[in-house]
Design a protein around this motif. Structure first.
Motif, PDB file in Angstrom:
ATOM      1  N   ILE A  87       0.866  -1.176   0.000  1.00 33.99           N
ATOM      2  CA  ILE A  87       0.000   0.000   0.000  1.00 33.99           C
ATOM      3  C   ILE A  87       0.903   1.227   0.000  1.00 33.99           C
ATOM      4  CG2 ILE A  87      -1.763   1.318   1.227  1.00 33.99           C
ATOM      5  CD1 ILE A  87      -2.757  -1.336   2.404  1.00 33.99           C
ATOM      6  N   GLU A  88       0.848   1.977  -1.087  1.00 34.88           N
ATOM      7  CA  GLU A  88       1.655   3.189  -1.212  1.00 34.88           C
ATOM      8  C   GLU A  88       0.772   4.395  -0.914  1.00 34.88           C
ATOM      9  OE1 GLU A  88       4.180   5.815  -4.457  1.00 34.88           O
ATOM     10  OE2 GLU A  88       3.530   3.799  -4.998  1.00 34.88           O
ATOM     11  N   GLY A 105       8.926   1.656   5.183  1.00 38.79           N
ATOM     12  CA  GLY A 105       9.079   2.551   4.034  1.00 38.79           C
ATOM     13  C   GLY A 105       8.219   3.792   4.075  1.00 38.79           C
ATOM     14  N   LEU A 106       7.568   4.088   5.205  1.00 37.02           N
ATOM     15  CA  LEU A 106       6.678   5.253   5.281  1.00 37.02           C
ATOM     16  C   LEU A 106       7.395   6.423   5.933  1.00 37.02           C
ATOM     17  CD1 LEU A 106       3.789   6.270   4.729  1.00 37.02           C
ATOM     18  CD2 LEU A 106       3.259   5.672   7.083  1.00 37.02           C
ATOM     19  N   ARG A 162       2.586  -4.255   3.528  1.00 35.84           N
ATOM     20  CA  ARG A 162       3.694  -3.291   3.537  1.00 35.84           C
ATOM     21  C   ARG A 162       3.140  -1.924   3.181  1.00 35.84           C
ATOM     22  NH1 ARG A 162       8.108  -6.690   0.107  1.00 35.84           N
ATOM     23  NH2 ARG A 162       6.653  -6.066  -1.523  1.00 35.84           N
ATOM     24  N   ILE A 163       3.284  -0.979   4.104  1.00 34.89           N
ATOM     25  CA  ILE A 163       2.781   0.374   3.903  1.00 34.89           C
ATOM     26  C   ILE A 163       3.989   1.289   3.767  1.00 34.89           C
ATOM     27  CG2 ILE A 163       1.381   2.231   4.873  1.00 34.89           C
ATOM     28  CD1 ILE A 163      -0.086  -0.014   6.494  1.00 34.89           C
ATOM     29  N   PHE A 164       4.029   2.025   2.666  1.00 33.87           N
ATOM     30  CA  PHE A 164       5.162   2.899   2.413  1.00 33.87           C
ATOM     31  C   PHE A 164       4.692   4.151   1.696  1.00 33.87           C
ATOM     32  CE2 PHE A 164       4.651   0.092  -1.147  1.00 33.87           C
ATOM     33  CZ  PHE A 164       4.898   0.872  -2.263  1.00 33.87           C
ATOM     34  N   GLY A 165       5.582   5.098   1.479  1.00 38.57           N
ATOM     35  CA  GLY A 165       5.242   6.333   0.795  1.00 38.57           C
ATOM     36  C   GLY A 165       5.535   7.529   1.675  1.00 38.57           C
TER      37      GLY A 165
END
Length: 181
Positions: A116-117, A139-140, A164-167
């Motif tokens: 999830i970006e 990665g957030l 996986r949550i990133f952005g």
């Protein structure tokens, strides 16, 4: 200067080996190959050194399912997904001012890893993950407020999907929680 033959066998990496193992597991689970054949092919995959070794081990199997990617965007307002919705392998959520609520607790998740970006300006984001999911927030990047996430005490690793949550988030807070049921 020594001459190097141009047709050297191409070595494989761990990602290619993992993909081949997944294909074998999917074929066995679907009843396409018997247990003894899966064991023999799995042994070939785990000892493969070159592309040719790997190809021969997974020959005649259906191709691996390609993941899907979806983008949800809104300039302002609300972005909301809940109930039995189909979660793509990669979900991009983009907004300048919207509130985001993604509830994956009853969603259909076909992939072992879901990315999830988040690309959010301001506004809160809340993500509810399945009870047995593993959450990766490495990665957030947040600008203003820290994210809120507390891993469950009775986690059983490996049972559920990895989310996986990133952005990047500007001036809002991300809250991630596990479903209660």
């Amino acid at each position: 200067m020594t001459d190097v033959p141009e047709d050297l066998p191409q070595l494989i990496d761990e990602d290619e080996r993992d993909a081949a193992v997944r294909r074998l597991q999917e074929a066995y689970a679907a009843g396409r190959i018997p247990h003894d054949e899966m064991d023999a092919r799995l042994d070939k995959v785990l000892t493969a050194k070159t592309q040719g070794d790997l190809v021969s081990a997974v020959a005649s199997l259906p191709a691996e399912k390609q993941g899907s990617t979806s983008t949800i965007g809104a300039a302002s307002g609300r972005i909301k997904r809940h109930g039995a919705w189909q979660v793509p392998q990669t979900l991009k959520v983009e907004s300048a001012y919207a509130r985001v609520h993604l509830d994956l607790s009853q969603a259909v998740i076909e992939y072992p890893v879901v990315d999830i970006e988040l690309q959010l300006g301001t506004g809160r984001a809340k993500i509810t993950v399945p009870r047995d999911a593993t959450v990766d927030l490495d990665g957030l990047h947040t600008e203003w407020k820290d994210m809120r996430y507390k891993a469950p005490r009775r986690a059983r690793p490996g049972d559920g999907p990895t989310i996986r949550i990133f952005g990047a988030m500007g001036y809002g807070r991300l809250t991630v929680r596990h479903a209660r049921r």
